[in-house]
Design a protein around this motif. Structure first.
Motif, PDB file in Angstrom:
ATOM      1  N   HIS A  72      15.476-115.626  -1.024  1.00 38.69           N
ATOM      2  CA  HIS A  72      15.135-114.885  -2.244  1.00 38.69           C
ATOM      3  C   HIS A  72      16.369-114.152  -2.750  1.00 38.69           C
ATOM      4  O   HIS A  72      16.858-113.221  -2.118  1.00 38.69           O
ATOM      5  CB  HIS A  72      14.019-113.869  -1.952  1.00 38.69           C
ATOM      6  CG  HIS A  72      13.605-113.083  -3.157  1.00 38.69           C
ATOM      7  ND1 HIS A  72      12.906-111.905  -3.063  1.00 38.69           N
ATOM      8  CD2 HIS A  72      13.791-113.285  -4.488  1.00 38.69           C
ATOM      9  CE1 HIS A  72      12.685-111.424  -4.270  1.00 38.69           C
ATOM     10  NE2 HIS A  72      13.213-112.244  -5.152  1.00 38.69           N
ATOM     11  N   ARG A  74      17.615-111.695  -5.451  1.00 38.97           N
ATOM     12  CA  ARG A  74      17.023-110.726  -6.391  1.00 38.97           C
ATOM     13  C   ARG A  74      18.131-110.175  -7.285  1.00 38.97           C
ATOM     14  O   ARG A  74      19.199-109.783  -6.791  1.00 38.97           O
ATOM     15  CB  ARG A  74      16.383-109.580  -5.593  1.00 38.97           C
ATOM     16  CG  ARG A  74      15.326-108.796  -6.353  1.00 38.97           C
ATOM     17  CD  ARG A  74      14.472-108.001  -5.379  1.00 38.97           C
ATOM     18  NE  ARG A  74      15.280-107.059  -4.605  1.00 38.97           N
ATOM     19  CZ  ARG A  74      15.516-105.804  -4.958  1.00 38.97           C
ATOM     20  NH1 ARG A  74      14.999-105.312  -6.059  1.00 38.97           N
ATOM     21  NH2 ARG A  74      16.270-105.024  -4.207  1.00 38.97           N
TER      22      ARG A  74
ATOM     23  N   ASP B 223      28.559-117.068  -4.763  1.00 35.44           N
ATOM     24  CA  ASP B 223      27.535-117.958  -5.326  1.00 35.44           C
ATOM     25  C   ASP B 223      26.367-117.173  -5.904  1.00 35.44           C
ATOM     26  O   ASP B 223      25.817-117.534  -6.942  1.00 35.44           O
ATOM     27  CB  ASP B 223      27.026-118.924  -4.244  1.00 35.44           C
ATOM     28  CG  ASP B 223      27.984-120.086  -4.040  1.00 35.44           C
ATOM     29  OD1 ASP B 223      29.024-120.119  -4.726  1.00 35.44           O
ATOM     30  OD2 ASP B 223      27.699-120.949  -3.188  1.00 35.44           O
ATOM     31  N   ALA B 224      25.971-116.110  -5.211  1.00 34.43           N
ATOM     32  CA  ALA B 224      24.843-115.296  -5.694  1.00 34.43           C
ATOM     33  C   ALA B 224      25.211-114.635  -7.017  1.00 34.43           C
ATOM     34  O   ALA B 224      24.417-114.607  -7.968  1.00 34.43           O
ATOM     35  CB  ALA B 224      24.477-114.248  -4.646  1.00 34.43           C
ATOM     36  N   ARG B 226      27.435-115.653  -9.172  1.00 29.44           N
ATOM     37  CA  ARG B 226      27.551-116.664 -10.218  1.00 29.44           C
ATOM     38  C   ARG B 226      26.177-117.151 -10.666  1.00 29.44           C
ATOM     39  O   ARG B 226      25.912-117.305 -11.855  1.00 29.44           O
ATOM     40  CB  ARG B 226      28.378-117.849  -9.698  1.00 29.44           C
ATOM     41  CG  ARG B 226      28.712-118.844 -10.796  1.00 29.44           C
ATOM     42  CD  ARG B 226      29.732-119.832 -10.329  1.00 29.44           C
ATOM     43  NE  ARG B 226      29.293-120.536  -9.129  1.00 29.44           N
ATOM     44  CZ  ARG B 226      30.085-120.998  -8.189  1.00 29.44           C
ATOM     45  NH1 ARG B 226      31.370-120.797  -8.270  1.00 29.44           N
ATOM     46  NH2 ARG B 226      29.618-121.655  -7.159  1.00 29.44           N
ATOM     47  N   ALA B 227      25.278-117.365  -9.707  1.00 27.52           N
ATOM     48  CA  ALA B 227      23.936-117.844 -10.061  1.00 27.52           C
ATOM     49  C   ALA B 227      23.237-116.823 -10.947  1.00 27.52           C
ATOM     50  O   ALA B 227      22.654-117.174 -11.975  1.00 27.52           O
ATOM     51  CB  ALA B 227      23.131-118.105  -8.794  1.00 27.52           C
ATOM     52  N   ALA B 228      23.281-115.554 -10.572  1.00 19.24           N
ATOM     53  CA  ALA B 228      22.603-114.520 -11.361  1.00 19.24           C
ATOM     54  C   ALA B 228      23.198-114.440 -12.764  1.00 19.24           C
ATOM     55  O   ALA B 228      22.469-114.319 -13.757  1.00 19.24           O
ATOM     56  CB  ALA B 228      22.708-113.172 -10.649  1.00 19.24           C
ATOM     57  N   LEU B 233      20.264-113.606 -15.232  1.00 18.07           N
ATOM     58  CA  LEU B 233      19.375-112.738 -14.458  1.00 18.07           C
ATOM     59  C   LEU B 233      19.979-111.339 -14.284  1.00 18.07           C
ATOM     60  O   LEU B 233      19.396-110.498 -13.616  1.00 18.07           O
ATOM     61  CB  LEU B 233      19.108-113.355 -13.072  1.00 18.07           C
ATOM     62  CG  LEU B 233      18.373-114.700 -13.063  1.00 18.07           C
ATOM     63  CD1 LEU B 233      18.297-115.255 -11.646  1.00 18.07           C
ATOM     64  CD2 LEU B 233      16.976-114.564 -13.647  1.00 18.07           C
ATOM     65  N   GLY B 234      21.132-111.100 -14.854  1.00 16.25           N
ATOM     66  CA  GLY B 234      21.789-109.797 -14.694  1.00 16.25           C
ATOM     67  C   GLY B 234      22.584-109.740 -13.407  1.00 16.25           C
ATOM     68  O   GLY B 234      22.964-110.776 -12.850  1.00 16.25           O
ATOM     69  N   SER B 235      22.829-108.533 -12.932  1.00 22.55           N
ATOM     70  CA  SER B 235      23.599-108.381 -11.692  1.00 22.55           C
ATOM     71  C   SER B 235      22.715-108.675 -10.492  1.00 22.55           C
ATOM     72  O   SER B 235      21.572-108.229 -10.442  1.00 22.55           O
ATOM     73  CB  SER B 235      24.109-106.941 -11.564  1.00 22.55           C
ATOM     74  OG  SER B 235      24.897-106.623 -12.675  1.00 22.55           O
ATOM     75  N   TRP B 236      23.259-109.398  -9.529  1.00 23.05           N
ATOM     76  CA  TRP B 236      22.462-109.664  -8.335  1.00 23.05           C
ATOM     77  C   TRP B 236      22.367-108.389  -7.492  1.00 23.05           C
ATOM     78  O   TRP B 236      23.289-107.562  -7.471  1.00 23.05           O
ATOM     79  CB  TRP B 236      23.052-110.818  -7.532  1.00 23.05           C
ATOM     80  CG  TRP B 236      24.212-110.449  -6.660  1.00 23.05           C
ATOM     81  CD1 TRP B 236      25.492-110.225  -7.051  1.00 23.05           C
ATOM     82  CD2 TRP B 236      24.176-110.226  -5.248  1.00 23.05           C
ATOM     83  NE1 TRP B 236      26.265-109.892  -5.979  1.00 23.05           N
ATOM     84  CE2 TRP B 236      25.482-109.875  -4.862  1.00 23.05           C
ATOM     85  CE3 TRP B 236      23.180-110.289  -4.278  1.00 23.05           C
ATOM     86  CZ2 TRP B 236      25.806-109.591  -3.542  1.00 23.05           C
ATOM     87  CZ3 TRP B 236      23.509-110.001  -2.965  1.00 23.05           C
ATOM     88  CH2 TRP B 236      24.801-109.667  -2.608  1.00 23.05           C
ATOM     89  N   LYS B 237      21.251-108.237  -6.827  1.00 17.09           N
ATOM     90  CA  LYS B 237      21.045-107.033  -6.002  1.00 17.09           C
ATOM     91  C   LYS B 237      21.009-107.355  -4.518  1.00 17.09           C
ATOM     92  O   LYS B 237      21.523-106.587  -3.710  1.00 17.09           O
ATOM     93  CB  LYS B 237      19.709-106.381  -6.383  1.00 17.09           C
ATOM     94  CG  LYS B 237      19.726-105.657  -7.712  1.00 17.09           C
ATOM     95  CD  LYS B 237      18.347-105.081  -7.951  1.00 17.09           C
ATOM     96  CE  LYS B 237      18.344-104.046  -9.046  1.00 17.09           C
ATOM     97  NZ  LYS B 237      16.972-103.577  -9.298  1.00 17.09           N
ATOM     98  N   SER B 238      20.357-108.457  -4.192  1.00 17.88           N
ATOM     99  CA  SER B 238      20.243-108.784  -2.765  1.00 17.88           C
ATOM    100  C   SER B 238      19.893-110.248  -2.582  1.00 17.88           C
ATOM    101  O   SER B 238      19.427-110.907  -3.508  1.00 17.88           O
ATOM    102  CB  SER B 238      19.152-107.918  -2.109  1.00 17.88           C
ATOM    103  OG  SER B 238      17.896-108.221  -2.666  1.00 17.88           O
ATOM    104  N   VAL B 239      20.141-110.709  -1.381  1.00 19.23           N
ATOM    105  CA  VAL B 239      19.672-112.038  -0.971  1.00 19.23           C
ATOM    106  C   VAL B 239      18.963-111.848   0.362  1.00 19.23           C
ATOM    107  O   VAL B 239      19.546-111.304   1.303  1.00 19.23           O
ATOM    108  CB  VAL B 239      20.830-113.041  -0.802  1.00 19.23           C
ATOM    109  CG1 VAL B 239      20.296-114.379  -0.280  1.00 19.23           C
ATOM    110  CG2 VAL B 239      21.563-113.259  -2.118  1.00 19.23           C
TER     111      VAL B 239
END
Lengths: 116, 291
Positions: A72, A74, B223-224, B226-228, B233-239
């Motif tokens: 996930h 987020r 990668d996170a 870039r994907a966000a 989706l804006g700034s990524w916060k967590s994975v």
């Protein structure tokens, strides 16, 4: 089979806050099937999700763990969720920020179990 | 490297004894723990190429693994005389000084190794670790050892296995998360380049895996992000990730750092997120203190 997959993916998109769902080939990052992806670039979702999952799998392997069974990502404006299905397939959902994560995960798993 | 690969290299060397294939063959044997065979290959190569720094480096690594640190030091010393910028020799001697507690000399050699080969496995993390240790008053005051540090320990100076030196560095790294559950195992702080800044992580079999996991996580971070961004989706916060036996949670305490929490899968992801918040606070305080 493709019709069945799309129908299964639509069960994911019926969860409130899910913007789209798709089946992705994990290795190539290509779209296999998709449902309700309005406003989303399916090819980009497939490639980027496959990339994140592959990287994470290498990290879990380096940690001596099994590959992820659920991922996930987020972000401020939404999220990406992925569950591996059969070898080299991922069931993916793109969501709004305020989504019921547990419910989406259940639906993704259900689809993953039924992909044959 | 598989048995088949080693058979192929052995056959190549047999067919052409003057081939430089002895270098990867000796290294492969060393990595498999076949030290006697590796030493034999290295010495045979050295008889043909006595002025090849790589050959002395190979023999030094084999000797280091065998615990013969004095001879390992000598071989690396020769390698550096032949090639003053040899990354492997600087790295080896740097680790020997590190083990001996002579941190300034260790840092000097490790920095030279990093300059010569910026992608060298484990060196950037080792440089960060030694700098960190030097910044700590108690360690910085460690009295330098005599010029040759080899006799101080019988530990192999390989990058992933520096024994006692690793243990003392672990104390420094654990300070980041002092008082938090998993401060030394299960919490990992790294920079955006994948270099471990604090904490630690072990595999289920107890092997330390912090540095290798950190290196992979830098890719996840990019990668996170870039994907966000590309998916608006804006700034990524967590994975978050669930595996068969563990749950993982990754977040960014600052724009230039990354935090990983690993717990067994009895700890739900939601709880991991809360623990990550506490650990992120601790990491930010620690990073501000370092800056």
């Amino acid at each position: 089979m493709n019709t069945d997959i799309v129908a299964a993916l639509e069960s994911v998109t019926r969860v409130r806050g899910v913007r789209g769902a798709m089946l992705v080939s994990a290795e190539e990052g290509l779209v296999v099937a998709e449902a309700s992806m309005e406003g989303l670039d399916g090819a980009a979702v497939a490639a980027l999700t496959a990339g994140v999952v592959a990287r994470l799998s290498r990290a879990t392997e380096a940690a001596g763990r099994t590959p992820p069974a659920f991922v996930h990502l987020r972000a401020d404006g939404g999220g990406l969720m992925a569950v591996p299905a059969l070898t080299d397939l991922l069931v993916v959902a793109v969501t709004d920020p305020e989504v019921n994560v547990g419910l989406v995960r259940l639906e993704l798993r259900r689809v993953a179990e039924n992909v044959t | 490297m598989s048995n088949e690969d080693i058979r192929v290299l052995t056959a190549q060397l047999a067919a052409d004894p003057s081939s430089l294939v002895f270098l990867p063959l000796g290294e492969a044997l060393r990595r498999r723990g076949q030290l006697a065979a590796a030493e034999k290959v290295a010495i045979a190569g050295l008889t043909r190429y006595p002025d090849l720094a790589d050959a002395h480096d190979l023999l030094a690594r084999v000797l280091g693994d065998a615990g013969d640190l004095e001879r390992a030091f000598d071989e690396w010393d020769i390698a550096l005389r032949l090639d003053g910028g040899h990354a492997g020799a600087h790295k080896g001697i740097g680790f020997l000084y590190y083990v001996a507690g002579d941190l300034p000399k260790a840092l000097s050699h490790l920095e030279s190794a990093l300059t010569a080969d910026p992608g060298a496995e484990g060196v950037a993390a080792a440089v960060a670790r030694v700098r960190e240790a030097l910044a700590t008053p108690a360690t910085a005051m460690t009295a330098p050892q005599p010029h040759r540090p080899a006799a101080v320990a019988s530990l192999p100076p390989d990058s992933g296995d520096i024994g006692a030196a690793e243990a003392s560095a672990a104390e420094v790294r654990a300070a980041v998360f002092e008082g938090l559950e998993g401060a030394q195992d299960g919490l990992l702080l790294l920079d955006a380049e994948g270099l471990r800044l604090g904490g630690g992580l072990s595999a289920p079999d107890g092997a330390p895996v912090g540095d290798s996991v950190a290196a992979h996580l830098a890719g996840v971070f990019r990668d996170a992000e870039r994907a966000a961004r590309l998916l608006s989706l804006g700034s990524w916060k967590s994975v978050a990730a669930e595996t068969a036996d563990a749950n993982l949670f990754l977040c960014a305490p600052t724009a230039e750092s990354l935090l990983l929490l690993v717990r067994d899968n009895s700890v739900p992801i939601g709880r991991l997120a809360l623990q990550a918040e506490h650990a992120s606070d601790a990491a930010r305080r620690w990073l501000e203190g370092v800056a």
